[in-house]
Design a protein around this motif. Structure first.
Motif, PDB file in Angstrom:
ATOM      1  N   PRO A 171      37.026  29.696  50.005  1.00 37.64           N
ATOM      2  CA  PRO A 171      37.068  31.072  50.504  1.00 37.64           C
ATOM      3  C   PRO A 171      38.488  31.636  50.519  1.00 37.64           C
ATOM      4  O   PRO A 171      38.691  32.815  50.258  1.00 37.64           O
ATOM      5  N   ALA A 172      39.470  30.796  50.763  1.00 35.96           N
ATOM      6  CA  ALA A 172      40.862  31.258  50.791  1.00 35.96           C
ATOM      7  C   ALA A 172      41.287  31.753  49.406  1.00 35.96           C
ATOM      8  O   ALA A 172      41.983  32.763  49.277  1.00 35.96           O
ATOM      9  N   VAL A 189      39.645  35.172  48.803  1.00 34.54           N
ATOM     10  CA  VAL A 189      40.342  36.233  49.543  1.00 34.54           C
ATOM     11  C   VAL A 189      41.666  36.567  48.854  1.00 34.54           C
ATOM     12  O   VAL A 189      42.014  37.735  48.696  1.00 34.54           O
ATOM     13  N   ALA A 190      42.405  35.552  48.427  1.00 32.18           N
ATOM     14  CA  ALA A 190      43.683  35.784  47.753  1.00 32.18           C
ATOM     15  C   ALA A 190      43.496  36.578  46.466  1.00 32.18           C
ATOM     16  O   ALA A 190      44.265  37.493  46.166  1.00 32.18           O
ATOM     17  N   ARG A 191      42.457  36.231  45.691  1.00 33.87           N
ATOM     18  CA  ARG A 191      42.205  36.948  44.444  1.00 33.87           C
ATOM     19  C   ARG A 191      41.790  38.400  44.704  1.00 33.87           C
ATOM     20  O   ARG A 191      42.222  39.312  44.005  1.00 33.87           O
TER      21      ARG A 191
END
Length: 151
Positions: free
Chosen positions: A26-27, A30-32
């Motif tokens: 998930p991180a 979110v970053a993308r």
């Protein structure tokens, strides 16, 4: 679920901006997403009327940085709402904008009022920017739908 290089190449070739294969964190997702939002903002920056130096529309010239409007090189005085309406129209050329959409955008969705306010402000704006307000060239009425701005 496809993780082969050919699937990624095909997806990107078909117009995808990015590709993430399963399993993903998930991180990373979110970053993308944040990266794509920032890219969109960078591309959009400088393209809004508020950020342009001068908007020339024939006999109509707008200087967003100083909030000045000229018709045939004569400066005209606009109220804040008239100016916001004009910028809204300039930002959406040839697009039919309903009274409801204009009201929500200029006066705010939480504002209670009458849609006749939009009609009155457009009438006043036409009187200031149109050569013949009775037969407007720029702010045209699209009966039953709203208004359209043409250059």
């Amino acid at each position: 679920a496809r993780i082969e290089d050919i699937d990624k190449i095909r997806g990107l070739g078909l117009g995808a901006d990015d590709y993430i294969s399963k399993p993903f964190s998930p991180a990373e997702l979110v970053a993308r997403v944040k990266m794509h939002i920032n890219r969109y903002k960078r591309l959009k920056r400088g393209n809004t009327p508020e950020q342009m130096d001068t908007i020339d529309l024939g006999r109509l010239r707008i200087l967003p940085a100083t909030r000045r409007v000229y018709v045939e090189n004569n400066e005209i005085s606009l109220t804040n709402k008239e100016y916001e309406l004009l910028l809204c129209f300039v930002s959406n050329p040839e697009i039919v904008l309903s009274k409801e959409r204009l009201y929500d955008k200029i006066w705010g969705e939480d504002t209670f009022g009458d849609l006749k306010t939009v009609t009155v402000h457009i009438k006043r704006l036409r009187e200031k920017i149109e050569a013949d307000p009775a037969n407007p060239r720029h702010i045209q009425t699209v009966w039953g739908s709203g208004y359209r701005f043409t250059v």
